[in-house]
Each structure stands twice: as C-alpha cells, then as structure tokens.
Design a protein around this motif. Sequence first.
Motif, PDB file in Angstrom:
ATOM      1  N   ASP A  84     102.123  20.930  39.812  1.00  0.00           N
ATOM      2  CA  ASP A  84     102.041  19.476  39.968  1.00  0.00           C
ATOM      3  C   ASP A  84     101.248  18.905  38.800  1.00  0.00           C
ATOM      4  OD1 ASP A  84     102.128  16.950  41.802  1.00  0.00           O
ATOM      5  OD2 ASP A  84     100.006  17.182  41.274  1.00  0.00           O
ATOM      6  N   ARG A  85     101.653  17.770  38.288  1.00  0.00           N
ATOM      7  CA  ARG A  85     100.996  17.226  37.091  1.00  0.00           C
ATOM      8  C   ARG A  85      99.526  16.906  37.336  1.00  0.00           C
ATOM      9  NH1 ARG A  85     104.310  13.759  32.803  1.00  0.00           N
ATOM     10  NH2 ARG A  85     105.935  15.292  32.361  1.00  0.00           N
ATOM     11  N   ILE A  86      99.244  16.167  38.397  1.00  0.00           N
ATOM     12  CA  ILE A  86      97.850  15.826  38.697  1.00  0.00           C
ATOM     13  C   ILE A  86      97.084  17.079  39.106  1.00  0.00           C
ATOM     14  CG2 ILE A  86      96.335  14.512  40.224  1.00  0.00           C
ATOM     15  CD1 ILE A  86      98.507  12.366  40.360  1.00  0.00           C
ATOM     16  N   GLY A  87      97.713  17.912  39.916  1.00  0.00           N
ATOM     17  CA  GLY A  87      97.067  19.150  40.334  1.00  0.00           C
ATOM     18  C   GLY A  87      96.728  20.046  39.159  1.00  0.00           C
ATOM     19  N   ALA A  88      97.581  20.057  38.124  1.00  0.00           N
ATOM     20  CA  ALA A  88      97.331  20.895  36.944  1.00  0.00           C
ATOM     21  C   ALA A  88      96.075  20.454  36.215  1.00  0.00           C
ATOM     22  CB  ALA A  88      98.536  20.846  36.016  1.00  0.00           C
ATOM     23  N   VAL A  89      95.855  19.152  36.118  1.00  0.00           N
ATOM     24  CA  VAL A  89      94.658  18.644  35.436  1.00  0.00           C
ATOM     25  C   VAL A  89      93.402  19.005  36.230  1.00  0.00           C
ATOM     26  CG1 VAL A  89      93.466  16.561  34.644  1.00  0.00           C
ATOM     27  CG2 VAL A  89      95.944  16.774  34.348  1.00  0.00           C
ATOM     28  N   ILE A  90      93.476  18.824  37.543  1.00  0.00           N
ATOM     29  CA  ILE A  90      92.329  19.183  38.393  1.00  0.00           C
ATOM     30  C   ILE A  90      92.054  20.678  38.313  1.00  0.00           C
ATOM     31  CG2 ILE A  90      91.490  19.281  40.770  1.00  0.00           C
ATOM     32  CD1 ILE A  90      93.148  16.733  41.307  1.00  0.00           C
ATOM     33  N   ALA A  91      93.120  21.475  38.348  1.00  0.00           N
ATOM     34  CA  ALA A  91      92.963  22.924  38.274  1.00  0.00           C
ATOM     35  C   ALA A  91      92.368  23.346  36.939  1.00  0.00           C
ATOM     36  CB  ALA A  91      94.316  23.607  38.478  1.00  0.00           C
ATOM     37  N   ALA A  92      92.758  22.675  35.857  1.00  0.00           N
ATOM     38  CA  ALA A  92      92.216  23.001  34.537  1.00  0.00           C
ATOM     39  C   ALA A  92      90.708  22.768  34.500  1.00  0.00           C
ATOM     40  CB  ALA A  92      92.911  22.169  33.465  1.00  0.00           C
ATOM     41  N   PHE A  93      90.260  21.641  35.062  1.00  0.00           N
ATOM     42  CA  PHE A  93      88.818  21.349  35.098  1.00  0.00           C
ATOM     43  C   PHE A  93      88.063  22.382  35.927  1.00  0.00           C
ATOM     44  CE2 PHE A  93      85.144  19.470  37.194  1.00  0.00           C
ATOM     45  CZ  PHE A  93      84.414  18.999  36.106  1.00  0.00           C
ATOM     46  N   LEU A  94      88.564  22.656  37.133  1.00  0.00           N
ATOM     47  CA  LEU A  94      87.877  23.582  38.026  1.00  0.00           C
ATOM     48  C   LEU A  94      87.882  25.009  37.473  1.00  0.00           C
ATOM     49  CD1 LEU A  94      89.103  22.331  41.522  1.00  0.00           C
ATOM     50  CD2 LEU A  94      86.872  21.956  40.453  1.00  0.00           C
ATOM     51  N   LEU A  95      88.970  25.388  36.804  1.00  0.00           N
ATOM     52  CA  LEU A  95      89.024  26.724  36.207  1.00  0.00           C
ATOM     53  C   LEU A  95      87.984  26.864  35.110  1.00  0.00           C
ATOM     54  CD1 LEU A  95      90.291  29.501  35.930  1.00  0.00           C
ATOM     55  CD2 LEU A  95      92.040  28.493  34.440  1.00  0.00           C
ATOM     56  N   GLY A  96      87.848  25.826  34.286  1.00  0.00           N
ATOM     57  CA  GLY A  96      86.819  25.852  33.246  1.00  0.00           C
ATOM     58  C   GLY A  96      85.424  25.968  33.832  1.00  0.00           C
ATOM     59  N   ALA A  97      85.139  25.169  34.861  1.00  0.00           N
ATOM     60  CA  ALA A  97      83.809  25.189  35.480  1.00  0.00           C
ATOM     61  C   ALA A  97      83.519  26.535  36.122  1.00  0.00           C
ATOM     62  CB  ALA A  97      83.706  24.069  36.515  1.00  0.00           C
ATOM     63  N   ALA A  98      84.474  27.055  36.870  1.00  0.00           N
ATOM     64  CA  ALA A  98      84.263  28.326  37.565  1.00  0.00           C
ATOM     65  C   ALA A  98      84.144  29.483  36.587  1.00  0.00           C
ATOM     66  CB  ALA A  98      85.416  28.574  38.536  1.00  0.00           C
ATOM     67  N   ALA A  99      84.936  29.458  35.512  1.00  0.00           N
ATOM     68  CA  ALA A  99      84.921  30.555  34.539  1.00  0.00           C
ATOM     69  C   ALA A  99      83.558  30.684  33.877  1.00  0.00           C
ATOM     70  CB  ALA A  99      86.007  30.328  33.485  1.00  0.00           C
ATOM     71  N   PHE A 100      83.023  29.590  33.356  1.00  0.00           N
ATOM     72  CA  PHE A 100      81.778  29.697  32.596  1.00  0.00           C
ATOM     73  C   PHE A 100      80.531  29.614  33.464  1.00  0.00           C
ATOM     74  CE2 PHE A 100      81.846  29.936  27.901  1.00  0.00           C
ATOM     75  CZ  PHE A 100      83.157  30.356  27.787  1.00  0.00           C
ATOM     76  N   ALA A 101      80.687  29.331  34.749  1.00  0.00           N
ATOM     77  CA  ALA A 101      79.543  29.478  35.663  1.00  0.00           C
ATOM     78  C   ALA A 101      79.158  30.940  35.808  1.00  0.00           C
ATOM     79  CB  ALA A 101      79.884  28.885  37.027  1.00  0.00           C
ATOM     80  N   THR A 102      80.082  31.859  35.479  1.00  0.00           N
ATOM     81  CA  THR A 102      79.784  33.285  35.598  1.00  0.00           C
ATOM     82  C   THR A 102      79.080  33.850  34.375  1.00  0.00           C
ATOM     83  OG1 THR A 102      81.887  34.016  34.601  1.00  0.00           O
ATOM     84  CG2 THR A 102      81.895  33.582  36.979  1.00  0.00           C
ATOM     85  N   VAL A 103      79.083  33.140  33.238  1.00  0.00           N
ATOM     86  CA  VAL A 103      78.624  33.726  31.971  1.00  0.00           C
ATOM     87  C   VAL A 103      77.145  34.101  32.005  1.00  0.00           C
ATOM     88  CG1 VAL A 103      78.219  33.264  29.525  1.00  0.00           C
ATOM     89  CG2 VAL A 103      80.411  32.675  30.560  1.00  0.00           C
ATOM     90  N   ALA A 104      76.275  33.135  32.292  1.00  0.00           N
ATOM     91  CA  ALA A 104      74.835  33.431  32.291  1.00  0.00           C
ATOM     92  C   ALA A 104      74.459  34.467  33.357  1.00  0.00           C
ATOM     93  CB  ALA A 104      74.037  32.138  32.477  1.00  0.00           C
ATOM     94  N   PRO A 105      74.965  34.370  34.597  1.00  0.00           N
ATOM     95  CA  PRO A 105      74.645  35.423  35.575  1.00  0.00           C
ATOM     96  C   PRO A 105      75.077  36.815  35.137  1.00  0.00           C
ATOM     97  CG  PRO A 105      75.523  33.499  36.711  1.00  0.00           C
ATOM     98  CD  PRO A 105      75.708  33.260  35.245  1.00  0.00           C
ATOM     99  N   LEU A 106      76.286  36.948  34.570  1.00  0.00           N
ATOM    100  CA  LEU A 106      76.762  38.261  34.141  1.00  0.00           C
ATOM    101  C   LEU A 106      75.933  38.802  32.978  1.00  0.00           C
ATOM    102  CD1 LEU A 106      80.621  37.666  34.372  1.00  0.00           C
ATOM    103  CD2 LEU A 106      79.300  39.288  35.759  1.00  0.00           C
TER     104      LEU A 106
END
Length: 387
Positions: free
Chosen positions: A288-310
Amino acid sequence: MPLALYALTVGAFGIGVTEFAIMGLLLQVSADLGVSVPTAGLLMTGYALGVFVGAPILTIATRRLPRKTTLLALMAIFTVGNIAAALAPTYGLLMAARIVTALAHGTFFGVGSLVAVSLVPPQRKASAIAVMFTGLTLATLLGVPFGSWLGLAFGWRSTFWAVAAVGVVAFTVLALLVPRAEDAAEPPPLREEFAVLARPQVQIGLLMTVLGFGGVFAVFTYIQPILTELAGYSKAAVSPILLVFGAGLVGGNLLGGRWADKALGPALLGSLTLLSLVLAAAGLAFHDRIGAVIAAFLLGAAAFATVAPLQMRVLQQAGGAGQGLASSLNIAAFNLGNAFGAWLGGAVIAHGPGLSAVPLIAAGVPLSALVLAALSLSVERRRLKAA
C-alpha cells in the motif's frame, strides 16, 4: 558532547553514504553494466564482506599506531576507493573498488567507538556511540536520497565522485578536531586481545549482531524495487521515501543509545523484538502506498534502535584488553549481517517466493537474534547470582 565526537560523526557520514548509496542505484547500475538487479545487489554483499575481512586485519595492523593516525589513514583509503568506483568501467572492477573502500569501514568504526567512549563520562558511553553512529543515520537521511537523485539525474558515477569529496572533508575535520591525548597507552599483548574472542558471551554478542542486521538488509538492499514494484511508486519517488526512512534511523539510533545507557539488557531485548515485529508487518504494508511510507519510517527506527545496545553488549563482555579487536569485529558482524541479508533477499527474489515475501522471511532473522539475547542474558544472570 565534545567537538571531537562530531568529527567522528562526519567520518561515519561519509562511510555510510558509500555503503548505502548503491541501494538507490541498483536499477541504474544493472542497466549500465549489463547485469541483473540481484547481481547488482551483490555489490552490497561484496562491500559487507570487505568490511568483515578488513576489520580484524587492519585493526591488528594498526594497533600500535596512534588512534588519530589510524582514523586518517582509513579515511584516505576510503576516498581512494570511491574514486576508483567512479572510474570503474566494468562490474568486476566496480566490485573490486567497493571491496577496497570497505576495508577501512570496520576498523574506522571500531577505533572510532573506542575514541568516542574515551571522550565522555562512563554513564554516557552508549550515547557517545549513538552520536558517532548518527553519521550513518544522517547518511541514510540525507546522503543516500541525494546520491539516488544525483545518480538518476547525472549517472550513478556522479554519486561516487560526490562521496569521494565527502571523504576529503571528513579527513580534514578529523585532522583538525580529534585529539591525540588518548593514544599514549601501550596496546595489550596480541594474545590477550585474541583471548577475548574465545569468550562465549562475546561470540554470542557478535552472532546477535549478524542476525539482527541480516533481517534489516534483506529488505533495505532491495528497497528500490520494493517501492516501485510492490507499492507502485515511480523511481523518482524513492529518494523522498528514503528521507522518511532516514528520519526513522536518526530517531531510533538516539533512542537506542539512551535506552542502553539506562538499562542495556531491556534495551537489547526490546529493540530486537520491535525490529522483528516491524519487519513482519512490513510484508503487508509495502503493498500500500501510504503503508509503505509508514513502514519505511518504522523500519528505520527499529533497525538503528538496535545499534547502540548491540555494540555496547559486545564492548561490555569484551572488557579491557580485547575491546579494540572486539569493537572492530562487531562492526564487521554488522556488515556480515548486511551481506547475509543482501544474499537472502536476492535468493528469495530469484529462487524463492519472490519480492513480496522478502519482509516476512526477513522477520525471522532478528527473531533468532532475540532468542540468543534472551539466552545470553539468562546465563549472565545465573552466573552473577552464583557468584
């Protein structure tokens, strides 16, 4: 935060752009050099494997050099590699240039992490690492969309020329701002550094990093065809959506750093859980077009939230003598995860259920990292209780 820390951020920005920009150029590179999109995606895999090989070798080779000298030498390698990529006439030579550039990556972030934590009080170490890694997030927020636009407008080679110019700027800023004061200590014997790698908790920490980022890059490597073929966006729309993804990276990275400073164990478990859920949900949202934009934002946030802990988990378990090598190897582990993810995504596209199944299959990779994290923390709690 001291200015020297932001000099490291500039270096991280340059390295981040050269690593990630290729993902916004896959269609252009494949058309120009006469290779398939999955084959062009292997340029990401080759870079990541170059990081994995280069990190321990260059860390050991430069261990007696002042850290500032090491950082400057690595940035010089990075700049020369990008010039070679811009001039590469064939796919094979482009791959070779990417690998040369990648050799500097792991050691830069490994040494840079040690410099960063040496510049701040103990209670702000994870935040200092997060600030340095903000360069990577800004590279994705600003550099990758700009590189994608530049490649679309003037050809993919122009992007590599621009990144080489960033390397010159980063070299200059590091030379001016990074102090030499932290370089006085004699490095520990090499056998003590290698001994750290035999610790099971360090090995588990490195494996968690590989798996955590493997899921991210199974999707992110192929974000351009996902957005154009699944969500129905034009090629020109990819750059603005990458800006949204990058905004998520910045927020997630800083949040992960603060979270890890307060409670490393919960931050580790929570960030990996969030990443698994976001990837699973993205399997539907990218249609979905709108869903893709939301998913892109959330994927970015979730991905790099792991960097400092790891990264902090590996540094914590490595302790004194082996921190330098362990730090560089964990950056190599991030990139081994990138290589594995790029390969996994390409395999699903070329030989599996296809592009639409990539996010759902990718979700299982950080989920396995979450299981390892839970086991690792459980073992540590039992050990401390027994002690």
